[in-house]
Design an enzyme around this catalytic site. Structure first.
Site, PDB file in Angstrom:
ATOM      1  NE  ARG A 113      -8.012  -5.156   9.720  1.00 33.21           N
ATOM      2  CZ  ARG A 113      -6.953  -5.047   8.948  1.00 33.21           C
ATOM      3  NH1 ARG A 113      -5.852  -5.721   9.260  1.00 33.21           N
ATOM      4  NH2 ARG A 113      -6.971  -4.271   7.898  1.00 33.21           N
ATOM      5  CG  ASP A 151      -2.358  -4.690   9.363  1.00 33.04           C
ATOM      6  OD1 ASP A 151      -3.044  -5.412   8.608  1.00 33.04           O
ATOM      7  OD2 ASP A 151      -1.435  -3.960   8.954  1.00 33.04           O
ATOM      8  CG  ASP A 201       0.561  -6.067   6.581  1.00 33.59           C
ATOM      9  OD1 ASP A 201      -0.611  -6.481   6.542  1.00 33.59           O
ATOM     10  OD2 ASP A 201       0.862  -4.867   6.578  1.00 33.59           O
TER      11      ASP A 201
END
Ligand code: ATP
Ligand code: CA
Ligand code: CA
Length: 159
Positions: A81, A93, A95
């Site tokens: 990324r 991603d 989180d």
């Protein structure tokens, strides 16, 4: 040790491979993964990019919140990324959804993640690994999912 919930998403490259590599990397940085959802295929938001695979895991960690976020960013970087536009396509991603029952608001980190309740792509996998009332939010992922609807999310395969 603190119980944490982490959301995973990928819409570039080998999406399932990226999710699996991220789970393996979590173990490396000190998050013992105790539950994992299925991989769900979800429509991208915004829509002008490939569909996502999303998942969620529960882990146990002794990392404090800020070092945990730094570790997640390190994994994202290791999996390719690079900085891009907000909500744009990305190989991975990661989180932080929940960190124990901590409520934290700093410029770099908000816990619980502020957009959980409106996102089927988070709630659907989360509902598979956390059945009871969610920390801080006080209601279950399934209950919140009844409000949002599935928004096109479909359960694809085991992680
Ligand atoms: P969203 O937060 O809406 O899911 P995103 O995941 O695409 O958007 P990123 O570009 O990955 O956003 O992250 C932007 C910043 O969000 C990170 O650099 C980080 O400092 C911050 N952030 C705040 N709270 C959290 C959290 N709970 N988990 C991960 N990052 C967070
Ligand atoms: Ca995100
Ligand atoms: Ca993120």
């Amino acid at each position: 040790m603190t119980r944490v919930a982490i959301a995973l998403g990928s819409n570039l490259g080998d999406r399932l491979g990226n999710l699996r590599a991220a789970v393996a990397a979590l173990e490396e940085v000190g998050v013992a993964v105790v539950r994992r959802s299925f991989a769900w295929e979800t429509p991208p938001v915004p829509a002008d990019q490939p569909p996502f695979l999303n998942a969620a895991v529960l882990g146990e960690t002794s990392l404090p919140p800020a070092p945990l976020l730094a570790a997640l960013k390190g994994i994202e970087h290791a999996l390719g990324r690079r900085p891009g536009r907000r909500w744009g396509p990305r190989p991975i991603d990661l989180d932080i959804l929940f960190y124990g029952d901590l409520h934290l608001e700093t410029p770099d980190l908000t816990i619980p993640h502020p957009r959980i309740a409106e996102r089927a792509f988070v709630l659907a996998p989360l509902s598979e690994i956390l059945e009871g009332p969610l920390p801080v939010l006080g209601t279950s992922a399934l209950h919140l999912l009844e409000r949002t609807g599935l928004q096109g999310a479909r359960r694809l395969c085991a992680l």
